[in-house]
Design a protein around this motif. Structure first.
Motif, PDB file in Angstrom:
ATOM      1  N   ASP A   1       0.857  -1.190   0.000  1.00 27.27           N
ATOM      2  CA  ASP A   1       0.000   0.000   0.000  1.00 27.27           C
ATOM      3  C   ASP A   1       0.901   1.250   0.000  1.00 27.27           C
ATOM      4  O   ASP A   1       0.803   2.103   0.870  1.00 27.27           O
ATOM      5  CB  ASP A   1      -0.957   0.000   1.209  1.00 27.27           C
TER       6      ASP A   1
ATOM      7  N   ASP B   1       7.216   3.391   4.103  1.00 28.88           N
ATOM      8  CA  ASP B   1       8.050   2.218   4.392  1.00 28.88           C
ATOM      9  C   ASP B   1       7.890   1.132   3.337  1.00 28.88           C
ATOM     10  O   ASP B   1       8.807   0.329   3.114  1.00 28.88           O
ATOM     11  CB  ASP B   1       7.826   1.685   5.815  1.00 28.88           C
ATOM     12  N   ASP B   2       6.747   1.124   2.632  1.00 28.63           N
ATOM     13  CA  ASP B   2       6.598   0.208   1.493  1.00 28.63           C
ATOM     14  C   ASP B   2       7.618   0.581   0.408  1.00 28.63           C
ATOM     15  O   ASP B   2       8.249  -0.302  -0.202  1.00 28.63           O
ATOM     16  CB  ASP B   2       5.199   0.315   0.881  1.00 28.63           C
TER      17      ASP B   2
ATOM     18  N   ASN C   1      -2.260   2.618   3.477  1.00 33.16           N
ATOM     19  CA  ASN C   1      -1.650   3.927   3.735  1.00 33.16           C
ATOM     20  C   ASN C   1      -2.312   4.988   2.861  1.00 33.16           C
ATOM     21  O   ASN C   1      -2.439   6.144   3.243  1.00 33.16           O
ATOM     22  CB  ASN C   1      -0.157   3.879   3.426  1.00 33.16           C
TER      23      ASN C   1
ATOM     24  N   HIS D   1       1.698   8.908   6.356  1.00 33.03           N
ATOM     25  CA  HIS D   1       2.406   8.772   5.078  1.00 33.03           C
ATOM     26  C   HIS D   1       2.230   9.975   4.138  1.00 33.03           C
ATOM     27  O   HIS D   1       2.793   9.976   3.035  1.00 33.03           O
ATOM     28  CB  HIS D   1       1.936   7.495   4.366  1.00 33.03           C
TER      29      HIS D   1
ATOM     30  N   VAL E   1       2.713  -6.524   2.521  1.00 33.72           N
ATOM     31  CA  VAL E   1       3.049  -5.485   3.503  1.00 33.72           C
ATOM     32  C   VAL E   1       1.953  -4.422   3.593  1.00 33.72           C
ATOM     33  O   VAL E   1       2.219  -3.268   3.937  1.00 33.72           O
ATOM     34  CB  VAL E   1       4.452  -4.871   3.213  1.00 33.72           C
TER      35      VAL E   1
ATOM     36  N   MET F   1       3.963  -8.564   6.737  1.00 39.73           N
ATOM     37  CA  MET F   1       4.184  -7.593   7.814  1.00 39.73           C
ATOM     38  C   MET F   1       2.811  -7.314   8.415  1.00 39.73           C
ATOM     39  O   MET F   1       1.932  -6.767   7.747  1.00 39.73           O
ATOM     40  CB  MET F   1       4.789  -6.281   7.263  1.00 39.73           C
TER      41      MET F   1
ATOM     42  N   ASN G   1      -0.807  -0.360  16.900  1.00 37.68           N
ATOM     43  CA  ASN G   1      -0.532   1.026  16.499  1.00 37.68           C
ATOM     44  C   ASN G   1      -1.772   1.748  15.965  1.00 37.68           C
ATOM     45  O   ASN G   1      -1.712   2.937  15.686  1.00 37.68           O
ATOM     46  CB  ASN G   1       0.643   1.101  15.495  1.00 37.68           C
TER      47      ASN G   1
ATOM     48  N   GLU H   1      -2.759  -3.864  14.993  1.00 39.14           N
ATOM     49  CA  GLU H   1      -1.785  -3.275  14.059  1.00 39.14           C
ATOM     50  C   GLU H   1      -2.522  -2.903  12.765  1.00 39.14           C
ATOM     51  O   GLU H   1      -3.486  -3.578  12.368  1.00 39.14           O
ATOM     52  CB  GLU H   1      -0.662  -4.308  13.816  1.00 39.14           C
ATOM     53  N   ALA H   2      -2.014  -1.890  12.052  1.00 34.98           N
ATOM     54  CA  ALA H   2      -2.745  -1.312  10.915  1.00 34.98           C
ATOM     55  C   ALA H   2      -3.112  -2.321   9.810  1.00 34.98           C
ATOM     56  O   ALA H   2      -4.264  -2.372   9.365  1.00 34.98           O
ATOM     57  CB  ALA H   2      -1.930  -0.168  10.315  1.00 34.98           C
ATOM     58  N   ASN H   3      -2.172  -3.119   9.344  1.00 32.59           N
ATOM     59  CA  ASN H   3      -2.462  -3.993   8.203  1.00 32.59           C
ATOM     60  C   ASN H   3      -3.539  -5.028   8.539  1.00 32.59           C
ATOM     61  O   ASN H   3      -4.360  -5.379   7.683  1.00 32.59           O
ATOM     62  CB  ASN H   3      -1.190  -4.713   7.727  1.00 32.59           C
TER      63      ASN H   3
ATOM     64  N   LEU I   1       4.649  -6.052  14.927  1.00 30.09           N
ATOM     65  CA  LEU I   1       5.265  -4.872  15.534  1.00 30.09           C
ATOM     66  C   LEU I   1       6.318  -5.238  16.577  1.00 30.09           C
ATOM     67  O   LEU I   1       7.244  -4.462  16.807  1.00 30.09           O
ATOM     68  CB  LEU I   1       4.188  -3.997  16.200  1.00 30.09           C
TER      69      LEU I   1
ATOM     70  N   HIS J   1       9.070  -1.091   9.382  1.00 28.18           N
ATOM     71  CA  HIS J   1       8.157  -2.242   9.277  1.00 28.18           C
ATOM     72  C   HIS J   1       8.368  -3.063   7.998  1.00 28.18           C
ATOM     73  O   HIS J   1       8.734  -4.237   8.034  1.00 28.18           O
ATOM     74  CB  HIS J   1       6.697  -1.773   9.274  1.00 28.18           C
ATOM     75  N   ASP J   2       8.051  -2.435   6.861  1.00 30.00           N
ATOM     76  CA  ASP J   2       7.991  -3.205   5.610  1.00 30.00           C
ATOM     77  C   ASP J   2       9.373  -3.625   5.093  1.00 30.00           C
ATOM     78  O   ASP J   2       9.533  -4.769   4.627  1.00 30.00           O
ATOM     79  CB  ASP J   2       7.228  -2.407   4.542  1.00 30.00           C
TER      80      ASP J   2
HETATM   81  C1  BDR Z   1       2.154  -1.186   8.569  1.00 22.45           C
HETATM   82  O1  BDR Z   1       1.093  -0.264   8.296  1.00 22.45           O
HETATM   83  C2  BDR Z   1       1.482   0.637   7.278  1.00 22.45           C
HETATM   84  O2  BDR Z   1       1.232   1.948   7.674  1.00 22.45           O
HETATM   85  C3  BDR Z   1       2.952   0.426   7.043  1.00 22.45           C
HETATM   86  O3  BDR Z   1       3.265   0.615   5.684  1.00 22.45           O
HETATM   87  C4  BDR Z   1       3.186  -0.994   7.481  1.00 22.45           C
HETATM   88  O4  BDR Z   1       2.936  -1.901   6.455  1.00 22.45           O
HETATM   89  C5  BDR Z   1       2.660  -0.938   9.971  1.00 22.45           C
HETATM   90  O5  BDR Z   1       1.655  -1.122  10.910  1.00 22.45           O
END
Ligand code: BDR
Ligand code: CA
Length: 325
Positions: free
Chosen positions: A12, A16-17, A41, A84, A126, A152, A161, A167-169, A192, A243-244
């Motif tokens: 996405d 970090d991707d 993201n 992002h 990711v 990830m 987070n 966690e976001a993903n 994480l 992360h990624d």
């Molecule tokens: C993940 O969520 C996205 O914001 C980052 O790219 C990473 O894949 C971290 O929680």
């Protein structure tokens, strides 16, 4: 990376991707067969444009980019412009790429490439797992066709987070995450717990800026906003989680985890405060409730905390793709 292996990166893109893609593109031994994009993201169309920008930067516009899911399996989505940027790349407002995404949808591309290359495709996911879940629905044999899946995502003993536990993903599409984890293919999960301990610092960002190649100038620029976010919301200083790129490095065998048990993992899909939580059975006793349906997954809990330097060394290297100054 095993020489016969082909990576499909599902992402996405995202700061970090973008770093993960550049890390992989900096290794001539890594074969990326395609990149597929998903909401997360940013929206998947913007993520595709960002991916094309990254590929163009290193002269790899030959790698196809396919657009995937606009939203999760419930039809909703949560984007992350605060982390992002509105453009997904730290508000750097880069010019449009010269190339375009292909017409084939992401899930169909994943299925096609897995059928064409049985036993050699490694999926590196990711972003939210919506495309992978859709691909599994299109081709129930996918788990037998794919060699490995590295993801990830998740938070085991570390807080979430997005919510205190998620966690976001995973939080972006818990139903998809559960489908993917339970599909019966070999999965490595990089949560994480590992990625928050592998940081890139302001000092390293300055090293990238000073190196002055197109790639390091780009990465220094996109990291600016990312470091601000993490300084304000996580670390209290200008450093950010890798992360990624860490998941990418683990997928290709560059980083050997220090602690990575294979344990049952499940995802909470209810609507309460634990929605999107990943639950790994890390107990030494009473372990494994077969009736729970949780899948056995390799969970990376600890790495050597030296990845930030490795990432920056790679980006500053004289690999032709990365265009040393
Ligand atoms: C993940 O969520 C996205 O914001 C980052 O790219 C990473 O894949 C971290 O929680
Ligand atoms: Ca991501």
């Amino acid at each position: 990376m095993a020489s016969e292996e082909t990576l499909i990166v599902d992402c996405d893109t995202g700061i970090d991707d973008a770093l993960a893609l550049l890390y992989l593109l900096g290794d001539p031994g890594v074969r990326i067969g395609a990149v597929t994009t998903v909401f997360g993201n940013t929206d998947p169309g913007t993520a595709a444009l960002n991916t094309l920008r990254v590929l163009e930067l290193v002269g790899r516009s030959d790698i196809p980019v396919a657009v995937g899911a606009e939203h999760n399996r419930r039809g909703s989505r949560h984007l992350a412009p605060d982390v992002h940027g509105a453009d997904g790349l730290g508000n750097t407002d880069l010019p449009a790429p010269r190339t375009s995404p292909i017409a084939e949808p992401a899930a169909e591309l994943i299925v096609r490439m897995a059928r064409e290359n049985p036993g050699t495709v490694h999926l590196l996911a990711v972003g939210p797992l919506t495309n992978l879940a859709a691909a599994l629905q299109l081709e129930p044999e996918l788990p037998r066709l794919v060699k490995h899946v590295t993801i990830m995502g998740g938070a085991m003993l570390h807080p979430g987070n997005v919510t205190p536990v998620a966690e976001a993903n995973i939080s972006n599409d818990p139903e998809a995450a559960r489908i993917v984890l339970r599909a019966g293919w070999p999965v490595t999960l990089v949560p994480l717990d590992a990625t928050m301990t592998e940081a890139i610092t302001e000092e390293q960002r300055r090293r990238l800026a000073e190196f002055g190649s197109p790639v390091t100038t780009f990465t220094a620029a996109i990291l600016d906003l990312y470091l601000d976010f993490y300084a304000q919301h996580a670390f209290g200083e200008r450093k950010a989680a890798c992360h990624d790129p860490l998941a990418a490095a683990i997928a290709v065998g560059d980083v050997e985890p220090l602690l990575a048990p294979v344990v049952p993992v499940d995802v909470e899909t209810g609507d309460g405060p634990a929605r999107g939580m990943t639950i790994a059975d890390l107990r030494g006793q009473y372990r494994g409730f077969p009736e729970s349906g949780a899948a056995a997954v390799r969970v990376v809990l600890e790495t050597d905390r030296a990845f930030g330097d490795r990432l920056v060394d790679r980006l500053c290297s004289d690999v032709p793709n990365l265009g040393a100054a």
